[in-house]
Scaffold this motif. Structure first.
Motif, PDB file in Angstrom:
ATOM      1  N   HIS A  84      -2.488  -7.471  -8.381  1.00 12.93           N
ATOM      2  CA  HIS A  84      -3.329  -8.350  -7.547  1.00 12.93           C
ATOM      3  C   HIS A  84      -4.782  -8.056  -7.773  1.00 12.93           C
ATOM      4  O   HIS A  84      -5.631  -8.968  -7.878  1.00 12.93           O
ATOM      5  CB  HIS A  84      -2.919  -8.173  -6.080  1.00 12.93           C
ATOM      6  N   LEU A 108       2.314  -4.025  -7.624  1.00 13.21           N
ATOM      7  CA  LEU A 108       1.887  -5.382  -7.238  1.00 13.21           C
ATOM      8  C   LEU A 108       0.428  -5.380  -6.793  1.00 13.21           C
ATOM      9  O   LEU A 108      -0.349  -6.293  -7.127  1.00 13.21           O
ATOM     10  CB  LEU A 108       2.789  -5.920  -6.119  1.00 13.21           C
ATOM     11  N   GLU A 109       0.068  -4.352  -6.037  1.00 13.63           N
ATOM     12  CA  GLU A 109      -1.314  -4.270  -5.572  1.00 13.63           C
ATOM     13  C   GLU A 109      -2.244  -4.111  -6.753  1.00 13.63           C
ATOM     14  O   GLU A 109      -3.331  -4.730  -6.795  1.00 13.63           O
ATOM     15  CB  GLU A 109      -1.471  -3.084  -4.617  1.00 13.63           C
ATOM     16  N   ARG A 151       6.816   0.037  -6.362  1.00 16.52           N
ATOM     17  CA  ARG A 151       6.732  -1.392  -6.707  1.00 16.52           C
ATOM     18  C   ARG A 151       5.533  -2.047  -6.009  1.00 16.52           C
ATOM     19  O   ARG A 151       4.812  -2.868  -6.607  1.00 16.52           O
ATOM     20  CB  ARG A 151       8.042  -2.080  -6.304  1.00 16.52           C
ATOM     21  N   GLN A 152       5.318  -1.690  -4.764  1.00 13.07           N
ATOM     22  CA  GLN A 152       4.184  -2.254  -4.012  1.00 13.07           C
ATOM     23  C   GLN A 152       2.889  -1.840  -4.668  1.00 13.07           C
ATOM     24  O   GLN A 152       1.956  -2.634  -4.778  1.00 13.07           O
ATOM     25  CB  GLN A 152       4.251  -1.795  -2.563  1.00 13.07           C
ATOM     26  N   GLU A 153       2.811  -0.586  -5.073  1.00 18.30           N
ATOM     27  CA  GLU A 153       1.574  -0.121  -5.705  1.00 18.30           C
ATOM     28  C   GLU A 153       1.352  -0.876  -6.997  1.00 18.30           C
ATOM     29  O   GLU A 153       0.206  -1.229  -7.342  1.00 18.30           O
ATOM     30  CB  GLU A 153       1.692   1.383  -5.974  1.00 18.30           C
ATOM     31  N   ARG A 190      10.345   1.323  -3.569  1.00 19.33           N
ATOM     32  CA  ARG A 190       9.595   0.198  -3.017  1.00 19.33           C
ATOM     33  C   ARG A 190       8.106   0.508  -2.995  1.00 19.33           C
ATOM     34  O   ARG A 190       7.259  -0.370  -3.267  1.00 19.33           O
ATOM     35  CB  ARG A 190      10.081  -0.132  -1.607  1.00 19.33           C
ATOM     36  N   GLN A 191       7.778   1.730  -2.684  1.00 16.08           N
ATOM     37  CA  GLN A 191       6.355   2.129  -2.653  1.00 16.08           C
ATOM     38  C   GLN A 191       5.749   2.001  -4.035  1.00 16.08           C
ATOM     39  O   GLN A 191       4.622   1.523  -4.192  1.00 16.08           O
ATOM     40  CB  GLN A 191       6.249   3.583  -2.135  1.00 16.08           C
TER      41      GLN A 191
END
Length: 854
Positions: free
Chosen positions: A826, A822-823, A818-820, A815-816
């Motif tokens: 963005h 997405l960030e 994946r979040q990185e 998840r980390q």
């Protein structure tokens, strides 16, 4: 004319007055010493030389040092040098055999040798090639070496080039100089090891062997003999020279010394002259054989390697040929036997080679009987036979008989050796027979296998095919020995006997049996008599005893009885079975008792050996079923002989001259056997050593109780007595200790019973405490098992939680990530929006610039 005038003036003296000899010698010596002119000194020396024989003492006392001074000062003048050398040589040689003349010559020689520089000058003068100078120098040195060898040797050693100059004499082509120099070197090297080493390393061996080859080897003259004598001097007892002789391959040149240059009077080769032996050829061959003996001296460090080298280069077959198959003079054959004996001594390879050698023996020497006074006189030898060969040419059987002889049958070499020793050929001299006996002794020395083989030959071999042309029956060493041992009585009946036939046979037989129990057993089994024809079998030991009794009762030569007794002593020693068989005939014991008794008139040596034999029969009579036991023998010895007389008999043998004169190598000199005389051979040396070694224990054994147990093997009587005393003491100690052990055991049993009861009670209490402790420990163990199972369950639960935690951590990490992502996406969109905003702002400004409104 000046010389004669000078000499005349010297003799006339002042105003023509006549002078005495002493005054004349004084004036001559004064002129030699103080004259300034060489001619005057030369004239005075020549005058002194002419007076040297008449006025020897005056010249020796006054002129010796003066003449030596002339050698130092005027040695460059050949004439005066020759005169001085001749004068000194005359002075140093005694004019007669009188003691006074000998002493005078010795004093003059000492005066010359006092100053080592005089010898140095003489050696330096050898550089002069003049014949007379060299000859007189060598003559003077040869004279001095006879007078004072040690001093001359010391003086030569101090001269750096002295020996080199003496060795150069061997290269002189003038034979007189070379021969005189050779004799001088022989005299110098007889006893000085340092000189021997120096001469050897001056290439002496090669020079001498070259001279021998040049002179024709053994067929050469006396120069060959002198060269071989010098070689022997250099090698005898000199370890370093023997090593050098072997390492320079000189041993390999020894076989060439046997080769001879066979030339007739016309200088042409003549093979028929090979069988002709002159006195000088015999002397040369003996010197070659002595050279071999020098290299194989018993108990020498170089003997074994020298034996090996001689075997490898073929010396052994040559010695066998000279001693057994050639027609060499008997003195040469005797020397060859001795050389062969030392070559095979304690060498199994050489001994085996001799045992396997088969030869065609030479025809035996012709026996020329001489008149004799007694029927017991042995075959006599003439002096001519001793100096010349009794063997004739291979084609002639006797002097003046030219009928061809048939070739003898082939036979083993050792068979011929035994035949010669035991007197099968009456023409053989005692010296040859003694030498053959020595060869046989070394053949079996420390060789038990050979002893066994020879013992088995005592049984006669089967007869050959009667259809064969040979008239000779097959023979073996054993059958020859038995014939000689048993044939003595038959010879006695013929009227002409040789006591040494049986004596040599007993010596050879004793060496077969010596220190070999198996050989004794084989000999003990030999019997005589045809049982099928009703004859009682007689053992060999009984046959020898019977021959002994016949020899003693027939008053034969004592050598016969001594030989039989010595053989029986060796046979019975440490052999209870042999003693049992020997004493199975009671007459044998009775015979020995009568022979030893104080009333006996027999030869003291015979009595002594009989006592020694009786002592052996008592000492080693250990057979349980023996007919005559120790208990029977001891009372007879004590009552009928007496200990003192018994010991005195053996002592008389040990103190007798023939016993003391026995030598390791049996030698018979020609002077001992001429004119029908017998040599002084009574005892074999090995038997002498045997008696010396064992007589003491034999004497002491007579006092030992017959009921004593058999001694241990290898112990003497004294050691056995000491051992028995120690054993008795130890037995008493053992009995005392056994009693003490019994007492201790009874007390020990009671203590053990008490200890057992108390121990059982303690064991019961300990068992109860042990059961309680075991129950407690079992409960604790169950609790430990429960806790361990609980801990295992908790560990499994912990591991499951840990696995879930790991899965959650892995999910969080995904998840980390994946979040990185997405960030980042963005951020990229924001950048794109910013860029679009900036582009719109630019477009707006551009539209405004163009004046276009919305």
């Amino acid at each position: 004319m000046n010389f004669f005038a000078s000499g005349l003036n010297t003799l006339r003296g002042q105003k023509g007055q006549h002078q005495t000899g002493s005054e004349t010698i004084d004036r001559l010596c004064d002129r030699i010493e103080h004259a300034t002119l060489l001619e005057d000194r030369r004239a005075s020396v020549l005058t002194l030389k002419s007076c040297s024989r008449e006025h020897r003492r005056d010249i020796g006392a006054r002129g010796t040092k003066v003449l030596c001074k002339v050698l130092h000062q005027d040695n460059a003048d050949i004439d005066i040098t020759k005169a001085v050398l001749e004068t000194l040589t005359v002075l140093c040689q005694p004019e007669s055999d009188r003691e006074e003349a000998q002493d005078l010559a010795l004093e003059i020689s000492k005066a010359i040798l006092e100053d080592a520089s005089n010898v140095a000058v003489l050696l330096d003068m050898l550089e002069e090639y003049d014949f007379y100078v060299r000859f007189h120098v060598v003559s003077l040195l040869a004279t001095l070496v006879l007078s004072n060898t040690d001093r001359l040797q010391e003086s030569i050693l101090t001269s750096p080039m002295g020996m080199s100059r003496l060795m150069a004499l061997l290269d002189d082509r003038r034979e007189i100089i070379r021969n005189e120099g050779l004799l001088l070197l022989i005299s110098l090297t007889e006893s000085n090891a340092d000189l021997q080493k120096i001469v050897a390393f001056e290439n002496a061996f090669e020079r001498l062997l070259a001279i021998i080859d040049e002179e024709g080897a053994i067929s050469g003259g006396i120069i060959v003999q002198d060269c071989l004598q010098l070689v022997q001097n250099l090698l005898r007892y000199n370890v370093s020279n023997q090593n050098y002789f072997r390492e320079t391959s000189c041993i390999q040149r020894i076989p060439a010394l046997f080769n001879e240059e066979i030339l007739d009077d016309n200088g042409k080769h003549n093979a028929s002259m090979k069988d002709v032996w002159s006195d000088q050829k015999g002397n040369n061959m003996i010197m070659v054989l002595e050279l071999i003996r020098v290299l194989v001296v018993p108990d020498h460090s170089n003997t074994t390697p020298n034996q090996k080298s001689m075997y490898q280069c073929g010396v052994l077959p040559l010695l066998i040929d000279v001693s057994l198959t050639s027609n060499a003079p008997q003195r040469v054959k005797a020397s060859a036997f001795y050389a062969l004996a030392e070559l095979i001594r304690l060498n199994n390879v050489n001994q085996d080679t001799l045992s396997k050698t088969v030869i065609i023996p030479a025809h035996p020497p012709v026996f020329i009987p001489e008149a004799h006074n007694s029927s017991l006189t042995p075959p006599s030898r003439s002096s001519a036979q001793l100096s010349r060969s009794s063997f004739q040419s291979g084609r002639n059987s006797a002097i003046g008989d030219h009928r061809p002889l048939e070739q003898r049958e082939r036979c083993p070499a050792i068979v011929e050796v035994v035949a010669i020793a035991v007197g099968k050929y009456p023409g053989c001299t005692y010296s040859v027979r003694a030498a053959a006996t020595c060869l046989f002794q070394t053949f079996v020395l420390e060789n038990p296998d050979t002893q066994m083989v020879l013992a088995t030959t005592l049984n006669p071999p089967p007869d050959d095919n009667p259809n064969t042309p040979s008239n000779e029956k097959p023979q073996s060493p054993g059958t020859l020995l038995l014939e000689a041992l048993q044939g003595w009585q038959e010879d006695n009946e013929t009227g002409v006997t040789d006591p040494y036939n049986s004596w040599f046979a007993t010596v050879l037989f004793s060496h077969i049996l010596q220190n070999n129990s198996r050989a004794k057993s084989i000999a003990l089994a030999i019997t005589f008599g045809d049982e099928e024809n009703g004859e009682d079998p007689v053992s060999l030991i009984h046959a020898i005893a019977a021959a002994l009794m016949v020899a003693v009762k027939g008053q034969s030569d004592p050598r016969v009885a001594l030989g039989y007794l010595a053989l029986l002593c060796v046979w019975c020693y440490d052999s209870p079975k042999s003693i049992k068989d020997f004493l199975s005939e009671g007459v044998h014991l009775q015979f020995l008792i009568e022979l030893i008794s104080p009333s006996s008139k027999e030869d003291p040596m015979v009595q002594g050996l009989a006592a020694f034999l009786l002592g052996i029969c008592y000492e080693y009579n250990w057979e349980q079923d023996a007919l005559i036991t120790r208990a029977t023998i001891q009372p007879i010895i004590l009552s009928r002989i007496g200990l003192d007389h018994f010991a005195a008999c053996i002592t008389r043998v040990r103190e007798s001259k023939p016993f003391k004169d026995a030598v390791p190598f049996m030698v018979v000199l020609p002077s001992e056997e001429g004119g029908g005389r017998l040599p002084d051979l009574y005892f074999d040396y090995s038997f002498v050593e045997f008696l010396k070694r064992t007589f003491e224990s034999t004497q002491k054994s007579i006092m030992v109780s017959p009921n004593k147990s058999r001694p241990l093997a290898g112990l003497s009587a004294s050691d056995q007595a000491e051992t028995e005393s120690q054993m008795a003491s130890m037995q008493a100690k053992i009995e005392a200790q056994n009693s003490e052990v019994a007492n201790l055991k009874s007390g020990h049993d009671a203590e053990v019973a008490n200890l057992r009861s108390s121990h059982e009670a303690e064991v019961a209490g300990l068992r109860a405490r042990h059961d309680a402790e075991v129950a407690d420990l079992r409960a604790k163990l169950d609790e430990a098992y429960r806790m361990l199972s609980q801990q295992a369950h908790e560990r499994r639960e912990h591991e499951a939680v840990w696995r879930e935690l790991e899965e959650l951590r892995e999910e969080g990490r995904v998840r980390q990530e994946r979040q990185e992502a997405l960030e980042k996406e963005h951020e990229d969109l924001l950048i794109c929006l910013a860029e679009q905003d900036e582009e719109l702002s630019g477009l707006k400004e551009h539209i405004l610039a163009l004046g276009i409104s919305k």
